[in-house]
Scaffold this motif. Structure first.
Motif, PDB file in Angstrom:
ATOM      1  N   SER A  17       9.494  -6.437   4.068  1.00 16.39           N
ATOM      2  CA  SER A  17       9.523  -6.517   2.610  1.00 16.39           C
ATOM      3  C   SER A  17       8.488  -5.635   1.920  1.00 16.39           C
ATOM      4  O   SER A  17       8.575  -5.424   0.706  1.00 16.39           O
ATOM      5  CB  SER A  17       9.305  -7.972   2.164  1.00 16.39           C
ATOM      6  OG  SER A  17       8.032  -8.438   2.587  1.00 16.39           O
ATOM      7  N   TYR A  18       7.523  -5.113   2.669  1.00 18.94           N
ATOM      8  CA  TYR A  18       6.463  -4.337   2.001  1.00 18.94           C
ATOM      9  C   TYR A  18       6.097  -3.102   2.825  1.00 18.94           C
ATOM     10  O   TYR A  18       5.788  -3.216   4.017  1.00 18.94           O
ATOM     11  CB  TYR A  18       5.208  -5.200   1.802  1.00 18.94           C
ATOM     12  CG  TYR A  18       4.183  -4.538   0.905  1.00 18.94           C
ATOM     13  CD1 TYR A  18       4.224  -4.724  -0.470  1.00 18.94           C
ATOM     14  CD2 TYR A  18       3.183  -3.721   1.428  1.00 18.94           C
ATOM     15  CE1 TYR A  18       3.304  -4.110  -1.302  1.00 18.94           C
ATOM     16  CE2 TYR A  18       2.261  -3.106   0.598  1.00 18.94           C
ATOM     17  CZ  TYR A  18       2.328  -3.302  -0.768  1.00 18.94           C
ATOM     18  OH  TYR A  18       1.421  -2.695  -1.593  1.00 18.94           O
ATOM     19  N   THR A  19       6.124  -1.955   2.169  1.00 17.69           N
ATOM     20  CA  THR A  19       5.694  -0.702   2.781  1.00 17.69           C
ATOM     21  C   THR A  19       4.446  -0.223   2.070  1.00 17.69           C
ATOM     22  O   THR A  19       4.464  -0.065   0.835  1.00 17.69           O
ATOM     23  CB  THR A  19       6.789   0.376   2.667  1.00 17.69           C
ATOM     24  OG1 THR A  19       7.972  -0.085   3.325  1.00 17.69           O
ATOM     25  CG2 THR A  19       6.331   1.679   3.313  1.00 17.69           C
ATOM     26  N   PRO A  20       3.338  -0.023   2.770  1.00 18.39           N
ATOM     27  CA  PRO A  20       2.094   0.407   2.120  1.00 18.39           C
ATOM     28  C   PRO A  20       2.283   1.698   1.326  1.00 18.39           C
ATOM     29  O   PRO A  20       2.967   2.626   1.771  1.00 18.39           O
ATOM     30  CB  PRO A  20       1.134   0.609   3.293  1.00 18.39           C
ATOM     31  CG  PRO A  20       1.659  -0.290   4.369  1.00 18.39           C
ATOM     32  CD  PRO A  20       3.149  -0.243   4.219  1.00 18.39           C
ATOM     33  N   SER A  21       1.678   1.746   0.155  1.00 17.50           N
ATOM     34  CA  SER A  21       1.739   2.916  -0.713  1.00 17.50           C
ATOM     35  C   SER A  21       0.502   3.794  -0.510  1.00 17.50           C
ATOM     36  O   SER A  21      -0.435   3.422   0.206  1.00 17.50           O
ATOM     37  CB  SER A  21       1.816   2.470  -2.176  1.00 17.50           C
ATOM     38  OG  SER A  21       0.611   1.784  -2.530  1.00 17.50           O
ATOM     39  N   ILE A  22       0.491   4.930  -1.171  1.00 16.18           N
ATOM     40  CA  ILE A  22      -0.698   5.790  -1.138  1.00 16.18           C
ATOM     41  C   ILE A  22      -1.901   5.037  -1.688  1.00 16.18           C
ATOM     42  O   ILE A  22      -3.016   5.161  -1.189  1.00 16.18           O
ATOM     43  CB  ILE A  22      -0.448   7.071  -1.966  1.00 16.18           C
ATOM     44  CG1 ILE A  22       0.656   7.927  -1.321  1.00 16.18           C
ATOM     45  CG2 ILE A  22      -1.735   7.878  -2.091  1.00 16.18           C
ATOM     46  CD1 ILE A  22       0.310   8.427   0.064  1.00 16.18           C
TER      47      ILE A  22
END
Length: 330
Positions: A151-156
């Motif tokens: 459900s969550y992909t790390p962002s910059i």
């Protein structure tokens, strides 16, 4: 003109010292923070400590969730086996994506947990992906420990937060022991449970609505799928709330949420919504006192025993105390 005209030996030496020092720092500190050289903040320290305890989850009933899990379920009561239960509850700001990551790491280990109990307050399941990024805890965790979430992909931004926190000087709060090392020792002695020391005095604005977000639904499905694949019993356990802190609409919404959780494949939903208990059993609006945690743990223990997930050892003590029950049912 030769480049050495522009770069002095002193500058080159300084750069080498900085690179060498930074490399040494990254190799000798926790993946998520600058510990043991820099004191982490309470939120970072909590997920650090629980991640470090993951290696002890094999063969146990694993309790995961938000702080209502960490401060609301006592492993010694959930299982009287001295090595039968572990509490890896963290914080609501870690979100269900963080819980999913912990479950994934646990079930894929050489010795998986005996069962998994996801214990959360309904409002933790209400968190959105945007709020998760704003909280800034689960993203850096996934980056630091090389984990992932459905459900969550790390962002910059999460990468930037991770790098910043590696070099951040924190202050561990007094209510958590004043130092990360003291907090960690407390968790090791209690197998992950941390007692709420406050005193709940009521609220003027009861919570009226709660709904499971699409963000949390993805992690719920991921957790259910993992447990089904590895044939590990999964229980969703909605945490109690003070009766004066919520409306009837909230309690009805939590019942609908419980039905949604029960519909996820082979998962077991043990409570028909979040129970509303007497305020005397709470140290804060979200955390039970030790007496409340005993009651919550006893009810979970009885449920797990009925499923043959846990059993009693010689010299078992009673699960319930009449005093606690009288308070809860007032």
């Amino acid at each position: 003109m030769n480049i050495r005209t522009y770069i002095s030996p002193a500058a080159i030496t300084a750069c080498l010292i900085i690179v060498t020092g930074e490399t040494w720092f990254w190799l000798n500190t926790d993946s998520l923070s600058g510990a043991p050289f820099f004191e982490p903040t309470a939120d970072i320290g909590t997920v650090m400590a629980k991640h470090s305890m993951l290696s002890d989850a094999g063969g146990k009933v694993l309790l995961v969730g938000d702080s209502s899990c960490m401060m609301g379920l006592i492993p010694d009561i959930v299982s009287t086996d001295p090595d039968g239960c572990l509490n890896l509850g963290t914080l609501s700001s870690f979100t269900l994506a963080g819980v999913e990551s912990i479950v994934a790491e646990a079930v894929c280990s050489d010795i998986p947990p005996r069962a998994i109990v996801v214990a959360v307050l309904p409002q933790t399941l209400d968190v959105s992906a945007e709020q998760a990024e704003e909280f800034g805890l689960v993203g850096p965790y996934l980056v630091a420990y090389g984990q992932s979430s459905k459900s969550y992909t790390p962002s910059i931004s999460d990468w930037h937060k991770w790098i910043f926190r590696k070099h951040q000087f924190g202050r561990f709060p007094d209510q958590f022991g004043g130092k990360y090392s003291a907090f960690r020792k407390t968790l090791e002695r209690s197998r992950g449970y941390f007692e709420e020391s406050g005193h709940y005095t009521g609220t003027e604005s009861p919570r009226d609505a709660v709904q499971m977000s699409e963000f949390s639904k993805k992690s719920v499905r991921a957790i259910a799928d993992m447990c089904r694949e590895h044939q590990i019993p999964l229980v969703f356990w909605l945490s109690p709330v003070p009766r004066d802190s919520v409306t009837d609409n909230y309690l009805a919404a939590s019942q609908r949420m419980a039905q949604e959780l029960a519909s996820e494949g082979n998962s077991l939903q043990a409570r028909d919504g979040s129970p509303a208990w007497d305020s005397a059993l709470f140290g804060s609006v979200t955390h039970l006192t030790h007496a409340g945690a005993e009651l919550n743990s006893a009810e979970l223990a009885q449920y797990l025993i009925a499923l043959n997930i846990t059993d009693f050892a010689v010299g078992d003590r009673p699960l319930r105390t009449p005093t606690v029950y009288a308070t809860a049912n007032q």
